[in-house]
Structures are given as structure tokens and as C-alpha cells.
Write a protein that holds these residues in place. Sequence first.
Motif, short mmCIF file in Angstrom:
data_model
loop_
_atom_site.label_atom_id
_atom_site.label_comp_id
_atom_site.label_asym_id
_atom_site.label_seq_id
_atom_site.Cartn_x
_atom_site.Cartn_y
_atom_site.Cartn_z
N ARG A 1 -26.46 -11.96 -32.01
CA ARG A 1 -27.74 -11.46 -32.52
C ARG A 1 -28.46 -10.75 -31.37
O ARG A 1 -28.72 -11.33 -30.33
CB ARG A 1 -28.61 -12.61 -33.04
N LEU A 2 -28.74 -9.48 -31.60
CA LEU A 2 -29.47 -8.67 -30.62
C LEU A 2 -30.86 -8.41 -31.17
O LEU A 2 -31.01 -7.92 -32.29
CB LEU A 2 -28.74 -7.35 -30.38
N THR A 3 -31.86 -8.74 -30.39
CA THR A 3 -33.25 -8.50 -30.78
C THR A 3 -33.80 -7.38 -29.91
O THR A 3 -33.71 -7.44 -28.68
CB THR A 3 -34.10 -9.77 -30.62
N PHE A 4 -34.34 -6.36 -30.56
CA PHE A 4 -34.84 -5.17 -29.86
C PHE A 4 -36.32 -4.97 -30.13
O PHE A 4 -36.82 -5.35 -31.18
CB PHE A 4 -34.15 -3.90 -30.40
N THR A 5 -36.99 -4.30 -29.21
CA THR A 5 -38.29 -3.72 -29.51
C THR A 5 -38.05 -2.28 -29.94
O THR A 5 -37.13 -1.62 -29.44
CB THR A 5 -39.22 -3.71 -28.28
N VAL A 6 -38.81 -1.81 -30.91
CA VAL A 6 -38.72 -0.42 -31.33
C VAL A 6 -39.68 0.36 -30.43
O VAL A 6 -40.90 0.26 -30.57
CB VAL A 6 -39.08 -0.26 -32.82
N ASN B 1 -34.01 10.34 -39.43
CA ASN B 1 -34.66 9.05 -39.27
C ASN B 1 -33.96 8.29 -38.15
O ASN B 1 -32.79 7.94 -38.28
CB ASN B 1 -34.60 8.25 -40.57
N TRP B 2 -34.67 8.04 -37.06
CA TRP B 2 -34.06 7.39 -35.92
C TRP B 2 -35.11 6.67 -35.08
O TRP B 2 -36.31 6.94 -35.19
CB TRP B 2 -33.27 8.39 -35.07
N ALA B 3 -34.63 5.75 -34.23
CA ALA B 3 -35.51 5.00 -33.34
C ALA B 3 -34.79 4.71 -32.03
O ALA B 3 -33.58 4.55 -32.00
CB ALA B 3 -35.94 3.70 -34.01
N LEU B 4 -35.56 4.65 -30.97
CA LEU B 4 -35.06 4.23 -29.66
C LEU B 4 -35.45 2.77 -29.49
O LEU B 4 -36.61 2.40 -29.70
CB LEU B 4 -35.68 5.09 -28.54
N LEU B 5 -34.47 1.96 -29.10
CA LEU B 5 -34.65 0.52 -29.04
C LEU B 5 -34.44 -0.01 -27.63
O LEU B 5 -33.58 0.48 -26.90
CB LEU B 5 -33.64 -0.18 -29.97
N GLY B 6 -35.20 -1.02 -27.27
CA GLY B 6 -35.02 -1.73 -26.00
C GLY B 6 -34.58 -3.16 -26.28
O GLY B 6 -35.22 -3.85 -27.09
N LEU B 7 -33.51 -3.60 -25.64
CA LEU B 7 -32.99 -4.95 -25.86
C LEU B 7 -33.97 -5.98 -25.30
O LEU B 7 -34.33 -5.93 -24.13
CB LEU B 7 -31.61 -5.11 -25.22
N GLU B 8 -34.36 -6.91 -26.14
CA GLU B 8 -35.30 -7.96 -25.74
C GLU B 8 -34.59 -9.30 -25.52
O GLU B 8 -34.92 -10.05 -24.61
CB GLU B 8 -36.37 -8.10 -26.82
N ALA B 9 -33.61 -9.60 -26.39
CA ALA B 9 -32.90 -10.88 -26.30
C ALA B 9 -31.53 -10.75 -26.96
O ALA B 9 -31.34 -9.90 -27.83
CB ALA B 9 -33.71 -11.99 -26.98
N ALA B 10 -30.61 -11.59 -26.53
CA ALA B 10 -29.28 -11.64 -27.12
C ALA B 10 -28.82 -13.09 -27.13
O ALA B 10 -28.98 -13.80 -26.13
CB ALA B 10 -28.30 -10.78 -26.32
N ASP C 1 -20.45 -7.71 -33.65
CA ASP C 1 -19.27 -8.41 -33.19
C ASP C 1 -19.41 -8.62 -31.68
O ASP C 1 -19.54 -7.65 -30.93
CB ASP C 1 -18.03 -7.57 -33.51
N PRO C 2 -19.37 -9.87 -31.21
CA PRO C 2 -19.55 -10.11 -29.77
C PRO C 2 -18.45 -9.52 -28.91
O PRO C 2 -18.65 -9.33 -27.71
CB PRO C 2 -19.60 -11.63 -29.66
N ASP C 3 -17.29 -9.22 -29.50
CA ASP C 3 -16.18 -8.64 -28.75
C ASP C 3 -16.13 -7.12 -28.84
O ASP C 3 -15.20 -6.50 -28.32
CB ASP C 3 -14.85 -9.22 -29.26
N SER C 4 -17.10 -6.51 -29.50
CA SER C 4 -17.08 -5.06 -29.70
C SER C 4 -17.56 -4.29 -28.47
O SER C 4 -18.33 -4.82 -27.65
CB SER C 4 -17.94 -4.68 -30.90
N ASP C 5 -17.09 -3.05 -28.37
CA ASP C 5 -17.57 -2.16 -27.31
C ASP C 5 -19.07 -1.93 -27.45
O ASP C 5 -19.78 -1.83 -26.45
CB ASP C 5 -16.84 -0.82 -27.37
N LEU C 6 -19.56 -1.86 -28.69
CA LEU C 6 -20.99 -1.64 -28.93
C LEU C 6 -21.81 -2.76 -28.32
O LEU C 6 -22.79 -2.51 -27.60
CB LEU C 6 -21.27 -1.55 -30.44
#
Length: 126
Positions: free
Chosen positions: A97-102, A80-89, A19-24
Motif C-alpha cells: 500500500r502506497l500512500t501519496f500526497t497529491v 487528467n493527471w496528477a503529480l504525487l509525493g510518496l508519504e508512506a508505504a 505488487d511489492p515485487d514490481s518494477d513500479l
Amino acid sequence: MSSLLLADGDPWRALALVDPDSDLCERIEQTGSAVLQLLGSGDEYLADAFAGLAPAPGGIFRLAAWEQTSAGPRLVAAENWALLGLEAADDLGWSRRLTFTVDEAHTGADDAPLHHLRGRYRTLEG
């Protein structure tokens, strides 16, 4: 988050619709990182609290044990978890749409992650 897709490659990518209006969404775009973790059986109340469907006296991060990572708080019990880096939004329909590198991924013995389908929680049996 309404949708999540993992794409293999070098590096792996994660695509999320939020959601583009979310705190997340706001927090991820500010920090440029996120933690992806799969919940398991017994985490239903935690999932409801994060979705805003259950009370969380004192805040949602008081409902479980967390450890701080370079990408944000990680649920200690999550195997099961991963750390992500934001690549594009960018915008896609009514979502962001958020695109991350793992950047780092860990898998544990829990092969039955929790998922929500048709109003009920279920596990995917491995």
C-alpha cells in the motif's frame, strides 16, 4: 497497480495497491514520487503494453509521447493527471500500500476515462 483510491482533504491523498515485487513499486519507493494519469478511449494498446500483455518494441515509453515532470514521465495526451509525493508505504495483504500526497492536479475536457472490467476495456460516461 490493482487498486487506486483518491481521498479529499488538505492535501488530497491517493492510495494505491501495487505488487511489492514490481518494477513500479521499486521505482516509486526509490524516487518518492509518481505520476497518476487517466487513460482515455484509444489508449487500450498502451494500457495492455504497460500491463505486459502486448509487445512494446524498443520499450513501453516509445509507444506514445511523454514529457518529463518532477515526479516522472507524463503522457502528453493525458488530459487528467496528477503529480504525487510518496508519504508512506506498508504491506497490506499480498500488496504494497502506497500512500501519496497529491502535489499538483490537472483536469481536462476528457470526462470518460478508460477502465478495465471483466476482461474488457470500457469508458465511464460522465
